[in-house]
Design a protein around this motif. Sequence first.
Motif, PDB file in Angstrom:
ATOM      1  N   ARG A  35       0.356  10.701   1.907  1.00  0.00           N
ATOM      2  CA  ARG A  35       1.739  11.048   2.299  1.00  0.00           C
ATOM      3  C   ARG A  35       2.310  12.442   2.683  1.00  0.00           C
ATOM      4  NH1 ARG A  35       5.930   6.950  -0.921  1.00  0.00           N
ATOM      5  NH2 ARG A  35       4.792   4.970  -0.433  1.00  0.00           N
ATOM      6  N   ASN A  36       1.285  13.080   3.311  1.00  0.00           N
ATOM      7  CA  ASN A  36       1.563  14.779   3.748  1.00  0.00           C
ATOM      8  C   ASN A  36       2.479  14.883   4.913  1.00  0.00           C
ATOM      9  OD1 ASN A  36      -0.460  13.871   5.322  1.00  0.00           O
ATOM     10  ND2 ASN A  36      -1.154  15.862   5.816  1.00  0.00           N
ATOM     11  N   GLY A  37       2.904  13.830   5.276  1.00  0.00           N
ATOM     12  CA  GLY A  37       4.039  13.560   6.548  1.00  0.00           C
ATOM     13  C   GLY A  37       5.437  13.328   5.970  1.00  0.00           C
ATOM     14  N   ALA A  38       5.261  13.018   4.643  1.00  0.00           N
ATOM     15  CA  ALA A  38       6.682  12.592   4.072  1.00  0.00           C
ATOM     16  C   ALA A  38       7.618  13.727   4.181  1.00  0.00           C
ATOM     17  CB  ALA A  38       6.587  11.988   2.641  1.00  0.00           C
ATOM     18  N   PRO A  39       8.951  13.554   4.469  1.00  0.00           N
ATOM     19  CA  PRO A  39       9.794  14.824   4.554  1.00  0.00           C
ATOM     20  C   PRO A  39       9.848  15.799   3.442  1.00  0.00           C
ATOM     21  CG  PRO A  39      10.914  12.731   5.095  1.00  0.00           C
ATOM     22  CD  PRO A  39       9.762  12.329   4.687  1.00  0.00           C
ATOM     23  N   GLY A  40       9.528  15.414   2.032  1.00  0.00           N
ATOM     24  CA  GLY A  40       9.631  16.389   1.079  1.00  0.00           C
ATOM     25  C   GLY A  40       8.365  16.998   0.940  1.00  0.00           C
ATOM     26  N   PHE A  41       7.383  16.607   1.555  1.00  0.00           N
ATOM     27  CA  PHE A  41       5.856  17.300   1.554  1.00  0.00           C
ATOM     28  C   PHE A  41       6.008  18.914   2.333  1.00  0.00           C
ATOM     29  CE2 PHE A  41       1.649  18.748   2.730  1.00  0.00           C
ATOM     30  CZ  PHE A  41       1.121  18.323   1.430  1.00  0.00           C
ATOM     31  N   SER A  42       5.845  19.874   1.572  1.00  0.00           N
ATOM     32  CA  SER A  42       5.655  21.149   2.151  1.00  0.00           C
ATOM     33  C   SER A  42       4.700  21.908   1.447  1.00  0.00           C
ATOM     34  CB  SER A  42       7.072  22.038   1.833  1.00  0.00           C
ATOM     35  OG  SER A  42       7.395  21.900   0.206  1.00  0.00           O
ATOM     36  N   GLY A  43       3.563  21.078   1.040  1.00  0.00           N
ATOM     37  CA  GLY A  43       2.449  21.826   0.362  1.00  0.00           C
ATOM     38  C   GLY A  43       1.440  22.415   1.350  1.00  0.00           C
ATOM     39  N   TRP A  44       0.585  23.450   0.541  1.00  0.00           N
ATOM     40  CA  TRP A  44      -0.511  23.966   1.394  1.00  0.00           C
ATOM     41  C   TRP A  44      -0.122  24.276   2.990  1.00  0.00           C
ATOM     42  CZ3 TRP A  44      -0.646  19.897  -2.110  1.00  0.00           C
ATOM     43  CH2 TRP A  44      -1.448  20.208  -3.231  1.00  0.00           C
ATOM     44  N   VAL A  45      -0.965  24.196   3.988  1.00  0.00           N
ATOM     45  CA  VAL A  45      -0.336  24.288   5.151  1.00  0.00           C
ATOM     46  C   VAL A  45      -0.944  23.081   5.904  1.00  0.00           C
ATOM     47  CG1 VAL A  45      -0.269  26.069   7.114  1.00  0.00           C
ATOM     48  CG2 VAL A  45      -0.932  26.988   4.688  1.00  0.00           C
ATOM     49  N   THR A  46      -0.420  22.234   5.860  1.00  0.00           N
ATOM     50  CA  THR A  46      -0.706  20.959   6.530  1.00  0.00           C
ATOM     51  C   THR A  46       0.265  19.876   6.503  1.00  0.00           C
ATOM     52  OG1 THR A  46      -2.393  19.078   6.234  1.00  0.00           O
ATOM     53  CG2 THR A  46      -1.354  19.739   4.172  1.00  0.00           C
ATOM     54  N   THR A  47       0.214  19.044   7.357  1.00  0.00           N
ATOM     55  CA  THR A  47       1.306  17.997   7.518  1.00  0.00           C
ATOM     56  C   THR A  47       0.686  16.827   8.512  1.00  0.00           C
ATOM     57  OG1 THR A  47       3.339  17.458   8.411  1.00  0.00           O
ATOM     58  CG2 THR A  47       2.205  18.960   9.883  1.00  0.00           C
ATOM     59  N   ALA A  48       1.372  15.763   8.787  1.00  0.00           N
ATOM     60  CA  ALA A  48       0.967  14.365   9.397  1.00  0.00           C
ATOM     61  C   ALA A  48       1.261  14.584  10.996  1.00  0.00           C
ATOM     62  CB  ALA A  48       1.493  13.384   8.870  1.00  0.00           C
ATOM     63  N   TYR A  88       9.682  15.742  -3.590  1.00  0.00           N
ATOM     64  CA  TYR A  88       9.248  17.132  -3.353  1.00  0.00           C
ATOM     65  C   TYR A  88       7.863  17.592  -3.479  1.00  0.00           C
ATOM     66  CZ  TYR A  88      14.304  16.549  -3.177  1.00  0.00           C
ATOM     67  OH  TYR A  88      15.431  15.786  -2.956  1.00  0.00           O
ATOM     68  N   VAL A  89       7.255  17.803  -2.780  1.00  0.00           N
ATOM     69  CA  VAL A  89       5.579  18.188  -2.883  1.00  0.00           C
ATOM     70  C   VAL A  89       5.271  19.536  -2.367  1.00  0.00           C
ATOM     71  CG1 VAL A  89       3.418  17.691  -3.002  1.00  0.00           C
ATOM     72  CG2 VAL A  89       5.128  15.622  -2.999  1.00  0.00           C
ATOM     73  N   PRO A  90       5.798  20.779  -3.072  1.00  0.00           N
ATOM     74  CA  PRO A  90       5.290  21.931  -2.477  1.00  0.00           C
ATOM     75  C   PRO A  90       3.818  22.168  -3.341  1.00  0.00           C
ATOM     76  CG  PRO A  90       6.878  22.248  -4.431  1.00  0.00           C
ATOM     77  CD  PRO A  90       6.662  21.029  -4.195  1.00  0.00           C
ATOM     78  N   SER A  91       3.271  23.306  -2.908  1.00  0.00           N
ATOM     79  CA  SER A  91       1.892  23.649  -3.719  1.00  0.00           C
ATOM     80  C   SER A  91       2.258  24.850  -4.390  1.00  0.00           C
ATOM     81  CB  SER A  91       0.688  23.759  -2.817  1.00  0.00           C
ATOM     82  OG  SER A  91       1.189  24.793  -1.621  1.00  0.00           O
ATOM     83  N   SER A  92       1.472  25.646  -4.743  1.00  0.00           N
ATOM     84  CA  SER A  92       1.700  26.687  -5.595  1.00  0.00           C
ATOM     85  C   SER A  92       0.630  27.943  -5.318  1.00  0.00           C
ATOM     86  CB  SER A  92       1.524  26.566  -7.329  1.00  0.00           C
ATOM     87  OG  SER A  92      -0.022  25.914  -7.298  1.00  0.00           O
ATOM     88  N   THR A  93       1.008  29.122  -5.837  1.00  0.00           N
ATOM     89  CA  THR A  93      -0.066  30.193  -5.783  1.00  0.00           C
ATOM     90  C   THR A  93       0.303  31.143  -6.634  1.00  0.00           C
ATOM     91  OG1 THR A  93      -0.837  31.737  -3.939  1.00  0.00           O
ATOM     92  CG2 THR A  93       1.092  31.245  -4.104  1.00  0.00           C
ATOM     93  N   ARG A  94      -0.295  32.281  -6.524  1.00  0.00           N
ATOM     94  CA  ARG A  94      -0.030  33.512  -7.474  1.00  0.00           C
ATOM     95  C   ARG A  94       0.412  34.529  -6.762  1.00  0.00           C
ATOM     96  NH1 ARG A  94      -0.505  33.340 -13.026  1.00  0.00           N
ATOM     97  NH2 ARG A  94      -1.587  31.399 -13.624  1.00  0.00           N
ATOM     98  N   VAL A  95       1.701  35.216  -6.812  1.00  0.00           N
ATOM     99  CA  VAL A  95       2.198  36.509  -6.383  1.00  0.00           C
ATOM    100  C   VAL A  95       2.580  37.472  -7.418  1.00  0.00           C
ATOM    101  CG1 VAL A  95       4.119  37.324  -4.938  1.00  0.00           C
ATOM    102  CG2 VAL A  95       3.425  35.101  -4.702  1.00  0.00           C
ATOM    103  N   ALA A  96       1.527  38.723  -7.180  1.00  0.00           N
ATOM    104  CA  ALA A  96       1.530  39.672  -8.166  1.00  0.00           C
ATOM    105  C   ALA A  96       1.173  39.159  -9.539  1.00  0.00           C
ATOM    106  CB  ALA A  96       2.735  40.551  -8.199  1.00  0.00           C
ATOM    107  N   GLY A  97       0.167  38.246  -9.619  1.00  0.00           N
ATOM    108  CA  GLY A  97      -0.217  37.720 -10.878  1.00  0.00           C
ATOM    109  C   GLY A  97       0.439  36.723 -11.400  1.00  0.00           C
ATOM    110  N   ARG A  98       1.849  36.323 -10.940  1.00  0.00           N
ATOM    111  CA  ARG A  98       2.643  35.335 -11.306  1.00  0.00           C
ATOM    112  C   ARG A  98       2.790  33.951 -10.788  1.00  0.00           C
ATOM    113  NH1 ARG A  98       8.006  39.263 -11.111  1.00  0.00           N
ATOM    114  NH2 ARG A  98       6.907  39.467  -9.026  1.00  0.00           N
ATOM    115  N   PHE A  99       2.692  33.076 -11.416  1.00  0.00           N
ATOM    116  CA  PHE A  99       2.619  31.551 -10.834  1.00  0.00           C
ATOM    117  C   PHE A  99       3.940  31.257  -9.967  1.00  0.00           C
ATOM    118  CE2 PHE A  99       3.300  27.172 -10.445  1.00  0.00           C
ATOM    119  CZ  PHE A  99       1.725  26.527 -10.521  1.00  0.00           C
TER     120      PHE A  99
END
Length: 500
Positions: A80-93, A449-460
């Motif tokens: 379901r990476n095309g669902a309106p609430g999906f905003s994770g990584w850099v991908t979509t349907a 809602y499905v964002p993804s995550s990363t680290r910015v300046a060492g912080r989640f």
Amino acid sequence: MVRKLTDSATDRSETSRLVEAIGRLLPALERFNRYDGPDPAARDRERWQDRLNQPLPEHGSGLDDVLSELAEVVIPHGLRNGAPGFSGWVTTAPTTAGTAASLAATVAGSQRWWLQPFNYLESVALRWLADLLGLPSSWQGTFTAGGSSANLVALGAARQQAFERLGHDPARGGLPSLPARIYASTEVHHVVIRAAAVLGLGREAVVGIPVDAGGRIQLDDLRRILEEDRSAGVVPVALVATAGTVNTGAVDPIAPMADLATEFGSWLHVDGAYGLFGRLDERVAALYEGLERADSAVVDPHKWLATPMGIGAVFVRDRSLLGRAFTLEPAAYLEGAVDSEADISSPFDSFGELFHDFNLDQSAPSRGAVVWAVLREIGADGMRQRVRRHNDFARRLAELVGADERLELLAAPTLSICCFRYRAPGIDDATLDRINAEISHRLRAETPYVPSSTRVAGRFAIRPCYINPRTTLNEVDGLARSVREIGDRIANEQGVLKSA
């Protein structure tokens, strides 16, 4: 003597029930595209894995059973990476036009060669894409399977130039024993590092240059390292400017990097797999100044353009150089099968527009028809509006974060990525990292809602990237609200708010 064949020599695959087969799958696809209710894929994984994990059949069960399993088991549990609430990584349907064109190309353009519309549309789509992005029309473009192979092709051309200048042909004779490097920021996508490995330069040949507070490559550090390496006799294969990092969306300073590439006799490559389309937003277009001075650039239509997966594109300034790096040796069964001087009376009398001397693929699907279809549907203005809208979403989220005392912006948006986190007074960073990681997990489990995550300046950091054509402001606002609510709930469960 001619051998007599029986009916057992007839292929058992169905070849004439396509319309019926598509009709059987359409109701399941329509239901899937509504994205109703909780996502069942993970919850029901044991059931659908048990259904699918069967031994190789000795005797096939036929098309009807295949269609039934697709409709009842596979499609309902799709991604379901095309669902309106999906905003994770850099991908979509993909959107409808690209999906329809992909089906058409699979059936009627199953090979991109020969004299047929699906071959011709490779050139049309590349020209349209270059026009859209402001790339010089003289550059050689070619479609690839994605950003990984597009970057590999571009850096393969860079390697060719670097060693030809020293009297070596690396594509023909291999690499000489000379130290060589590629220069990129520490935020560069890891496919660049893998490309260096595949090209024989080695992963350690990619020098990670520090970035500034905005995530852009530090020019002073880049110059210093280039000067040191020149003194040491290192071959400067390429400078890589990232136009839209996947962590924060930062755009490296392309024009100053072009100056450095010229000064040090190196190739300038722009990795815009995600962010090159950002140039269409006039508010940030100035960040891309100098793009036309690059030697190569890549972009992924299967990201922001929302084509079906498996479509990247690379553009290289020097067509002949690219050809020397990736040319296929002539083969009697190919070149020898066509007389270029003869009259054309069949599609198979001409190979059409050929691209296999410019990339990794000999046989390939008709990717250009898919890009053509999407751009034909929405036009340049439609794509400009999409990019601007998605950039606005990131800015809207940043405003919501700034207005909430329990949310913290970790990286101001440049393009369509917004990095932020939940916070509360008196809680240390290590605890906040654990809380935000749990927020991310519960967002996926409890909300749409499905964002993804990363680290910015060492912080989640919680990291939505808006490229999904189906996303609206409701999903942007809902994500900010849910992060606050879930964060408060976790903080109370852990008792950390009581001491704040």
